[in-house]
Enzyme design. Structure first.
Site, short mmCIF file in Angstrom:
data_model
loop_
_atom_site.label_atom_id
_atom_site.label_comp_id
_atom_site.label_asym_id
_atom_site.label_seq_id
_atom_site.Cartn_x
_atom_site.Cartn_y
_atom_site.Cartn_z
N CYS A 3 0.87 -1.18 0.00
CA CYS A 3 0.00 0.00 0.00
C CYS A 3 0.90 1.23 0.00
CB CYS A 3 -0.97 -0.01 1.18
SG CYS A 3 -0.20 -0.13 2.81
N THR A 4 0.37 2.39 0.33
CA THR A 4 1.15 3.63 0.23
C THR A 4 2.32 3.68 1.20
OG1 THR A 4 -0.90 4.77 -0.38
CG2 THR A 4 0.99 6.14 0.18
#
Length: 343
Positions: free
Chosen positions: A199-200
């Site tokens: 994810c980020t």
């Protein structure tokens, strides 16, 4: 005692320009047991306000999730303060790849039920039994393994402008939506496949990995530090970069350029483009992808209807908005039917 912002975003922007000093955009998270989130929130606001920290910080009984901007000259004082808090000592700080002094224009420290809206009942599984954290080098090895399934744990508008090669990118509006979809799609491979997630900055995978282990997945891995830290390690260690395009970020930048690949298109004309904007009509504020040509033609709006409203005198616009609120689900509205070339 001041526990709120006294300056508007425009006033703060002017002060940042006048100061002309470098600021650092940083994100971090930590799961921990916070007994009094409100008291902790107030402590952070008072201390960080004095250090001229700006950003969006969520506090909950389960921990903290922070995206912020701090003056470079105050970074050491900020880090010293973090280290003075037992569960934040030496916490990993994800420093943005592309810096922007105006990434945040207000300090918002909010108490929430959770630091990520996952919709899960944490009492049903042990959130501390997480997957295996891997660095960029190990991640690159894993995703070349034919027995690996690589999953993007972000939402559709994030993966649309950038993702890892061969990753599964669920077409979802929320993190919670992706959890059941992924489990169902991979239900026959809980034991024979390696589930690798990213994810980020890592926070969504932190919870998801524990959830999937609870659901019976035997081999669960997560990219430590997410795309942000991966990019830094790839650059520092001269590794092959397997990410394509931009990394969506939740501040005024809306995206960090990771590679020159442009894998998305303008939602209005279809031209190759990965620039996210918000509709200039304050009654809409829709997030969508718009090229420079369409921005000029449409006056930075998502539709002719919004363009007509945006071009009205301010007082008329204000009267039209009276009694109405802008939906806070602006990302989901990116699927609006007015966008001909939306994903």
């Amino acid at each position: 005692m001041q526990l709120y912002n006294t300056l508007s975003a425009k006033e703060r922007e002017a002060l940042i320009e006048e100061a002309g000093k470098e600021r650092l955009t940083i994100s971090f998270y930590q799961y921990a047991h916070i007994k009094n989130p409100e008291l902790f929130r107030n402590h952070l606001f008072i201390t960080w306000n004095e250090l001229d920290v700006l950003g969006r910080i969520y506090i909950a009984f389960e921990g903290i999730n922070a995206q912020l901007s701090v003056p470079a000259e105050n970074f050491e004082a900020f880090k010293t303060h973090l280290d003075s808090i037992s569960f934040l000592e030496n916490v990993r700080l994800n420093v943005a790849i592309e810096q922007d002094n105006k990434s945040f224009l207000k300090l918002k420290v909010k108490v929430r039920d959770k630091i990520v809206a996952d919709g899960l009942d944490d009492n049903l599984f042990d959130v501390t039994k997480k997957g295996i954290h891997v660095d960029a080098e190990k991640f690159n090895e894993l995703i070349e393994d034919p027995d690996t399934v690589l999953v993007d744990m972000r939402n559709h508008y994030e993966s649309e402008i950038g993702h890892f090669k061969n990753a599964i990118t669920p077409d979802v509006d929320t993190f919670r939506d992706s959890l059941d979809i992924i489990e169902n799609d991979l239900k026959d491979h809980k034991e024979d496949k390696k589930l690798v997630m990213y994810c980020t900055g890592g926070i969504r995978c932190e919870k998801a990995s524990a959830y999937y282990k609870h659901k019976g997945f035997k081999q669960v891995y997560q990219l430590e530090g997410g795309i942000i830290e991966y990019t830094r390690q790839v650059q520092d260690k001269k590794l092959e970069n397997k990410f394509m395009g931009k990394n969506f970020v939740f501040d005024h930048r809306r995206g960090e350029r990771i590679t020159d690949d442009v894998i998305a298109n303008c939602h209005q004309c279809g031209k190759s483009c990965d620039n996210h904007v918000n509709c200039a009509n304050e009654a809409c504020h829709l997030l969508f992808i718009q090229c420079e040509a369409c921005a000029t033609t449409m006056n930075q709006c998502c539709s002719t209807e919004c363009k007509d409203i945006h071009e009205l005198p301010f007082e008329e616009q204000k009267a039209l908005r009276k009694g109405k609120t802008v939906s806070n689900k602006i990302f989901k509205k990116g699927r609006s039917e007015v966008l001909k070339y939306k994903k």
